[in-house]
Enzyme design. Sequence first.
Site, PDB file in Angstrom:
ATOM      1  N   GLU A   1       5.562   5.019  28.257  1.00  0.00           N
ATOM      2  CA  GLU A   1       5.038   3.656  28.147  1.00  0.00           C
ATOM      3  C   GLU A   1       5.817   2.779  29.116  1.00  0.00           C
ATOM      4  OE1 GLU A   1       4.975   2.259  24.110  1.00  0.00           O
ATOM      5  OE2 GLU A   1       4.256   0.272  24.669  1.00  0.00           O
TER       6      GLU A   1
ATOM      7  N   ASN B   1       2.054  -0.139  22.574  1.00  0.00           N
ATOM      8  CA  ASN B   1       1.807  -1.566  22.349  1.00  0.00           C
ATOM      9  C   ASN B   1       1.591  -2.305  23.673  1.00  0.00           C
ATOM     10  OD1 ASN B   1       2.200  -1.060  19.642  1.00  0.00           O
ATOM     11  ND2 ASN B   1       4.331  -1.744  19.634  1.00  0.00           N
TER      12      ASN B   1
ATOM     13  N   ASN C   1      -4.631   1.032  21.257  1.00  0.00           N
ATOM     14  CA  ASN C   1      -3.439   1.531  20.577  1.00  0.00           C
ATOM     15  C   ASN C   1      -3.187   0.757  19.290  1.00  0.00           C
ATOM     16  OD1 ASN C   1      -0.735   3.016  20.644  1.00  0.00           O
ATOM     17  ND2 ASN C   1      -0.060   0.877  20.520  1.00  0.00           N
ATOM     18  N   GLU C   2      -2.998   1.466  18.202  1.00  0.00           N
ATOM     19  CA  GLU C   2      -2.569   0.884  16.911  1.00  0.00           C
ATOM     20  C   GLU C   2      -3.242  -0.463  16.630  1.00  0.00           C
ATOM     21  OE1 GLU C   2       1.727   0.913  16.668  1.00  0.00           O
ATOM     22  OE2 GLU C   2       1.769   3.093  16.526  1.00  0.00           O
TER      23      GLU C   2
ATOM     24  N   TYR D   1       6.652   8.069  12.738  1.00  0.00           N
ATOM     25  CA  TYR D   1       8.076   8.181  13.076  1.00  0.00           C
ATOM     26  C   TYR D   1       8.862   8.244  11.773  1.00  0.00           C
ATOM     27  CZ  TYR D   1       6.578   6.377  17.652  1.00  0.00           C
ATOM     28  OH  TYR D   1       5.955   6.197  18.865  1.00  0.00           O
TER      29      TYR D   1
ATOM     30  N   GLU E   1       1.545   9.951  18.798  1.00  0.00           N
ATOM     31  CA  GLU E   1       2.922   9.419  18.746  1.00  0.00           C
ATOM     32  C   GLU E   1       3.607  10.047  17.546  1.00  0.00           C
ATOM     33  OE1 GLU E   1       3.751   5.225  19.118  1.00  0.00           O
ATOM     34  OE2 GLU E   1       1.988   4.943  20.405  1.00  0.00           O
TER      35      GLU E   1
ATOM     36  N   GLN F   1       9.013   9.279  22.937  1.00  0.00           N
ATOM     37  CA  GLN F   1       8.410   9.320  24.249  1.00  0.00           C
ATOM     38  C   GLN F   1       9.142  10.371  25.092  1.00  0.00           C
ATOM     39  OE1 GLN F   1       7.656   5.385  25.849  1.00  0.00           O
ATOM     40  NE2 GLN F   1       6.849   4.595  23.933  1.00  0.00           N
TER      41      GLN F   1
END
Length: 502
Positions: free
Chosen positions: A27, A72, A172-173, A244, A292, A352
Amino acid sequence: MKKASMILDKDYQISRIDKRIYGSFIEHLGRAVYGGIYEPGHPEADEKGFRKDVMAAVKKLGVPIVRYPGGNFVSGFNWEDSIGPVEQRPKRLDLAWFTTETNEVGLHEFAEWTKKAGSDLMYAINLGTRGPEQARDIVEYANHKGGSKFSDMRIANGKKEPFDIKLWCLGNEMDGPWQMGQKTGYEYGRTANEAAKIMKWVDPTIELVACGSSNTEMPTFGSYELEMLDQCYENIDYVSLHRYYGNPTGDTPGFLARSMDMDDFIHTVASICDAIKGKKHSKKQINLSFDEWNVWYHSNEQDQDIWKQDKWNRALPLLEDIYNFEDALLVGSMLMTLIRNADRVKIACLAQLVNVIAPIMTRNGGGCWAQTTYYPFMHASRYGRGTVLQALVNSPVYDCADYEKVPYIDTAAVLNDDGGVTVFCVNRDMQEDYNLSIDMRSFGNLKIEEHILLHHDNVKAVNSETEPDNVAPRPGPGGEISDGKADIHIPALSWNVIRFSR
Ligand code: AHR
């Protein structure tokens, strides 16, 4: 020594493993790009400014796809800022991470980097502050051969042949309040559907990943997936999952059990996809993109301090988790969870790749080294290719705060394409070594090729630039095999790769 057993049969197979489950993610965040893969003036920089030492570490890891440019970040990103002459590209405030994005590295530079790394690009589009129109334009820019506004712009920018990007993330999200352009499941599903339709009209060969929930703790988890899939089921191909884990209380057995949550998450989202399939009387199966996943918690406080002192600077050292030995064990169990679910999980990205919650670290102007988590990922990517086997495992279990009956011996078995078999194994037991007895008679004569072990007496042990091999793999104690029955010595608290060959 305690005992566990496993039965493998060559005909008892779950699925081919899609190599894309060994993907990763870069990212425009922190020092992932600037100071990570790209550092002009560094002694290791190539003629384009990309670090050769980082490239070598990435290649050794074996990453078939890289998700880019966010995260993000993508929800406020204008793709047009990242093309054309570098000196004319705008500097923009990045409202996802409160930094300034200089756009020195953009689509062309990153596509060239991924190609050199032997990876394919998984490109995320902005469905936060932007919409279907810009999604259509970037597909035309990247994948159309020429003769139209955006494809000719690409050619004018020096890239005659299309990038031919096959895999695209639709935002994304989008459920998260932290996201620029947050949307309800219905709103997102409608936008994703319209973007998907016209992106595929430009290039029908592409595959699309729609956003699921940001994590299982979102209050809308489940209903978000149902609502958005109801709108876009027939035009998308995968649903994304993100997760996560952290260990802020230092409860190692509880922490190592978190991969069971990941397994539940996968089964829940697969069931939701199938429920919508049923509702729509559809013939199509939606698979999963776990794009992710990782351990993430070490850097949380540090990041707050960085923002207090230094908002809006370029390449702030954000999300620089330093991973310890127990993190590597959980990463190993998470990888095995992805492997065991290879019938539904076709794509996954360790989030990442460099510096930002990453297996590879660098110092600006200095060295490049592997974190503890580098090793299970490298082993899984290297030896976890082929067909995942349905293993029957019998292991003693334990209870912890969130889970009951957690197996001490966590395993996954892969039939490799050369006829060999690889068994991955985490021993979650902090005290006891195990004898893992494997019945693999249906494979005929196999020999133990190699036992790779990752162990450290201190669960908090880390690697650093000055001590890069503090936690590193070494040969394991191995065992014996005769008449198709193997007995393998699995040390307490360890990651193991046992390779059987013909
Ligand atoms: O990987 C770091 C961040 O975690 C990503 O930008 C976002 O998608 C997630 O919340």
